[in-house]
Design an enzyme around this catalytic site. Structure first.
Site, PDB file in Angstrom:
ATOM      1  N   ILE A 161       0.872  -1.170   0.000  1.00 21.02           N
ATOM      2  CA  ILE A 161       0.000   0.000   0.000  1.00 21.02           C
ATOM      3  C   ILE A 161       0.910   1.221   0.000  1.00 21.02           C
ATOM      4  O   ILE A 161       1.827   1.323   0.821  1.00 21.02           O
ATOM      5  CB  ILE A 161      -0.939  -0.023   1.219  1.00 21.02           C
ATOM      6  CG1 ILE A 161      -1.924  -1.190   1.053  1.00 21.02           C
ATOM      7  CG2 ILE A 161      -1.679   1.310   1.350  1.00 21.02           C
ATOM      8  CD1 ILE A 161      -2.853  -1.396   2.219  1.00 21.02           C
TER       9      ILE A 161
ATOM     10  N   HIS B 195      -5.801  -4.546 -11.316  1.00 28.06           N
ATOM     11  CA  HIS B 195      -6.447  -5.189 -10.166  1.00 28.06           C
ATOM     12  C   HIS B 195      -7.337  -6.315 -10.686  1.00 28.06           C
ATOM     13  O   HIS B 195      -8.081  -6.116 -11.655  1.00 28.06           O
ATOM     14  CB  HIS B 195      -7.277  -4.156  -9.394  1.00 28.06           C
ATOM     15  CG  HIS B 195      -7.919  -4.730  -8.182  1.00 28.06           C
ATOM     16  ND1 HIS B 195      -7.201  -5.003  -7.033  1.00 28.06           N
ATOM     17  CD2 HIS B 195      -9.187  -5.118  -7.942  1.00 28.06           C
ATOM     18  CE1 HIS B 195      -8.024  -5.535  -6.128  1.00 28.06           C
ATOM     19  NE2 HIS B 195      -9.230  -5.613  -6.657  1.00 28.06           N
TER      20      HIS B 195
HETATM   21  C1  GRF Z   1      -2.345 -10.239 -10.727  1.00 28.63           C
HETATM   22  O1  GRF Z   1      -3.570 -10.934 -10.657  1.00 28.63           O
HETATM   23  C2  GRF Z   1      -2.562  -8.799 -10.389  1.00 28.63           C
HETATM   24  O2  GRF Z   1      -3.751  -8.284 -10.887  1.00 28.63           O
HETATM   25  C3  GRF Z   1      -2.621  -8.885  -8.886  1.00 28.63           C
HETATM   26  O3  GRF Z   1      -1.602  -9.796  -8.537  1.00 28.63           O
HETATM   27  C4  GRF Z   1      -1.389 -10.695  -9.627  1.00 28.63           C
HETATM   28  C5  GRF Z   1       0.054 -10.543 -10.018  1.00 28.63           C
HETATM   29  O4  GRF Z   1       0.454 -11.478 -10.955  1.00 28.63           O
HETATM   30  N1  GRF Z   1      -2.530  -7.601  -8.264  1.00 28.63           N
HETATM   31  P1  GRF Z   1       1.874 -11.329 -11.673  1.00 28.63           P
HETATM   32  O5  GRF Z   1       2.933 -11.048 -10.607  1.00 28.63           O
HETATM   33  O6  GRF Z   1       1.781 -10.225 -12.681  1.00 28.63           O
HETATM   34  O7  GRF Z   1       2.106 -12.680 -12.296  1.00 28.63           O
END
Ligand code: GRF
Length: 198
Positions: free
Chosen positions: A100, A117
């Site tokens: 955060i 997200h």
């Molecule tokens: C993704 O689902 C992103 O939206 C979320 O965490 C995951 C990260 O995946 N915040 P990566 O590290 O890009 O493989």
């Protein structure tokens, strides 16, 4: 050449999708932009290896190193900002960056800080989005690319993708269906952002 700095905490599959799309779509020539650096708050983030193999500068700013400071979050964000700013980024891309951020950080990068997200915002900000979507009986789920503002997982939406929630879905099966869409819309949204400001 405009620089993109990508922040990760883990696997970095979104980062990899952005790097691959930048190559394939020749962002350097077409959009005057390149991925200049990948920065992680975790030294063991596997995405760092992938970035190094792609010839991208990597660095680690470990949030745990600031735990004994009077204001650990502010101290971490200040260190992170100075590491990011070495690259004079046109855009800072949060890609699975699980911290955060302080209002000061968000303000510093106002208008040039984006996040992805894994839900259809404004539904399900925060963690465990897939579990919550299934528990609520949602028939669709998805992902959102948005500008980062001081409020967590809010901010103007740049792109969304929708996927069905299937009757036998688990959080894992839904997450992987959503993630494959993340890999499509995040590079696309960044390219559109760069194009609009070329
Ligand atoms: C993704 O689902 C992103 O939206 C979320 O965490 C995951 C990260 O995946 N915040 P990566 O590290 O890009 O493989």
């Amino acid at each position: 050449m405009r620089s993109l700095v990508i922040l990760i905490s883990g696997g970095g599959s979104n980062m990899a999708a952005i790097v691959q799309t930048a190559e394939r779509e020749r962002w350097a020539e077409r959009l005057n932009a390149r991925v200049a650096a990948v920065i992680s708050n975790k030294a063991d983030a596997s995405g760092l290896t992938m970035a190094r193999e792609a010839g991208i500068a990597t660095s680690v700013v470990d949030h745990k190193a600031f735990a004994d400071q009077p204001q650990p979050r502010e101290a971490f964000d200040a260190a992170l900002m100075s590491e990011i700013d070495r690259h004079r980024p046109a855009l800072v891309v949060l890609a699975g960056f699980m911290r955060i951020l302080t209002p000061g950080f968000v303000q510093h990068y106002a208008g040039r800080l984006v996040n992805i997200h894994p839900s259809l915002l404004p539904a399900f900000p925060g963690l465990q989005t897939h579990e919550r979507a299934i528990a609520a009986g949602c028939k669709v789920a998805g992902a959102t690319v948005h500008h980062v503002t001081a409020e967590l997982d809010h901010g103007p939406i740049l792109a969304q993708a929708v996927v069905p929630v299937l009757p036998d879905d688990t959080a894992q099966t839904l997450a992987s269906r959503v993630l494959s869409q993340e890999h499509r819309i995040y590079p696309q949204a960044i390219a559109a952002w760069l194009h609009a400001r070329a």
